[in-house]
Design a protein around this motif. Sequence first.
Motif, short mmCIF file in Angstrom:
data_model
loop_
_atom_site.label_atom_id
_atom_site.label_comp_id
_atom_site.label_asym_id
_atom_site.label_seq_id
_atom_site.Cartn_x
_atom_site.Cartn_y
_atom_site.Cartn_z
N ALA A 1 0.83 -1.21 0.00
CA ALA A 1 0.00 0.00 0.00
C ALA A 1 0.86 1.26 0.00
CB ALA A 1 -0.94 0.00 1.20
N GLU A 2 2.00 1.21 0.69
CA GLU A 2 2.92 2.36 0.71
C GLU A 2 3.53 2.59 -0.67
OE1 GLU A 2 4.07 4.51 3.04
OE2 GLU A 2 3.17 3.69 4.85
N LEU A 3 3.88 1.52 -1.36
CA LEU A 3 4.58 1.62 -2.64
C LEU A 3 3.66 1.88 -3.82
CD1 LEU A 3 7.20 -1.23 -2.23
CD2 LEU A 3 7.55 1.23 -1.94
N ASP A 4 2.44 1.36 -3.76
CA ASP A 4 1.53 1.47 -4.91
C ASP A 4 0.10 1.59 -4.41
OD1 ASP A 4 0.16 1.31 -7.30
OD2 ASP A 4 0.73 -0.77 -7.72
N GLN A 5 -0.41 2.81 -4.38
CA GLN A 5 -1.75 3.05 -3.84
C GLN A 5 -2.83 2.31 -4.62
OE1 GLN A 5 -3.28 6.49 -2.28
NE2 GLN A 5 -1.80 6.28 -0.66
N ILE B 1 -4.58 -1.78 5.83
CA ILE B 1 -4.02 -0.85 4.85
C ILE B 1 -4.84 0.42 4.61
CG2 ILE B 1 -2.70 -2.63 3.69
CD1 ILE B 1 -4.71 -2.68 1.49
N GLU B 2 -6.09 0.45 5.01
CA GLU B 2 -6.89 1.66 4.80
C GLU B 2 -6.27 2.89 5.48
OE1 GLU B 2 -11.52 2.31 4.12
OE2 GLU B 2 -11.02 1.81 6.18
N PRO B 3 -5.77 2.79 6.70
CA PRO B 3 -5.12 3.96 7.30
C PRO B 3 -3.93 4.47 6.47
CG PRO B 3 -5.60 2.35 8.99
CD PRO B 3 -5.88 1.68 7.67
N SER C 1 -6.86 -2.05 -4.34
CA SER C 1 -7.37 -3.36 -4.78
C SER C 1 -7.28 -4.38 -3.65
CB SER C 1 -6.58 -3.85 -5.99
OG SER C 1 -6.78 -3.00 -7.09
N CYS C 2 -6.16 -4.39 -2.95
CA CYS C 2 -5.99 -5.35 -1.85
C CYS C 2 -6.93 -5.07 -0.69
CB CYS C 2 -4.54 -5.34 -1.38
SG CYS C 2 -3.39 -6.05 -2.57
N ALA C 3 -7.32 -3.81 -0.51
CA ALA C 3 -8.24 -3.48 0.57
C ALA C 3 -9.58 -4.17 0.41
CB ALA C 3 -8.43 -1.96 0.64
#
Length: 143
Positions: free
Chosen positions: A27-31, A48-50, A36-38
Motif C-alpha cells: 500500500a505504501e509503494l503502490d496506492q 491498509i486503509e489507514p 485493490s488489496c483493501a
Amino acid sequence: MNPGFRDSLHLSDLPEDICRLVFEVLAELDQQSGRSCALLSRKVNAWIEPILYRTVIIEHAKQLWNLCRIVHHIDQGKSTKRPDFFGTHVKTIVVVNDDCLRGEDVRPILKPCRNVEILTLWHGLWAGDNRESPEIYDFYDLP
C-alpha cells in the motif's frame, strides 16, 4: 520458480505479522494496488486503509465530492469507518489546482481531519480570487 512450489504456497500459510507487513508495504509503494488489496477482506482493509488515507490528494471536484460523501456517511453512522477515522489517520491534504473547487468546498473535509500536519492548497483553488479563504483560517481555530 517451480510451478509446484507456487501452487503450494498460500498467503494464509504466512504468520499474520508477515502477511500484514506485505500488504502495508504494498500500500505504501503502490496506492492503486493497495486499494485493490483493501477489497480482499475486512482484515486486510483494516491494515491498509489507514495507509491509503494518510495522504489525501484532491485533484478534481468529483474526488472532493466522494470524500465529502464518506465524511457525511460517517457523521450519519452509515459507514464502517469509526467517527474519528479521518482525525486519526489523515496527516496530509493536498488540493491541486482545479477551478471548480472553492475554499468553502474544502471545509467539510478539513473539519474532521484534526491531526493534519501538512495542508497544501495550490493556486487557482478559489477561481481567480487571489485572497486567502477565510474558511481555511477557521480550520486553524477548530477545537
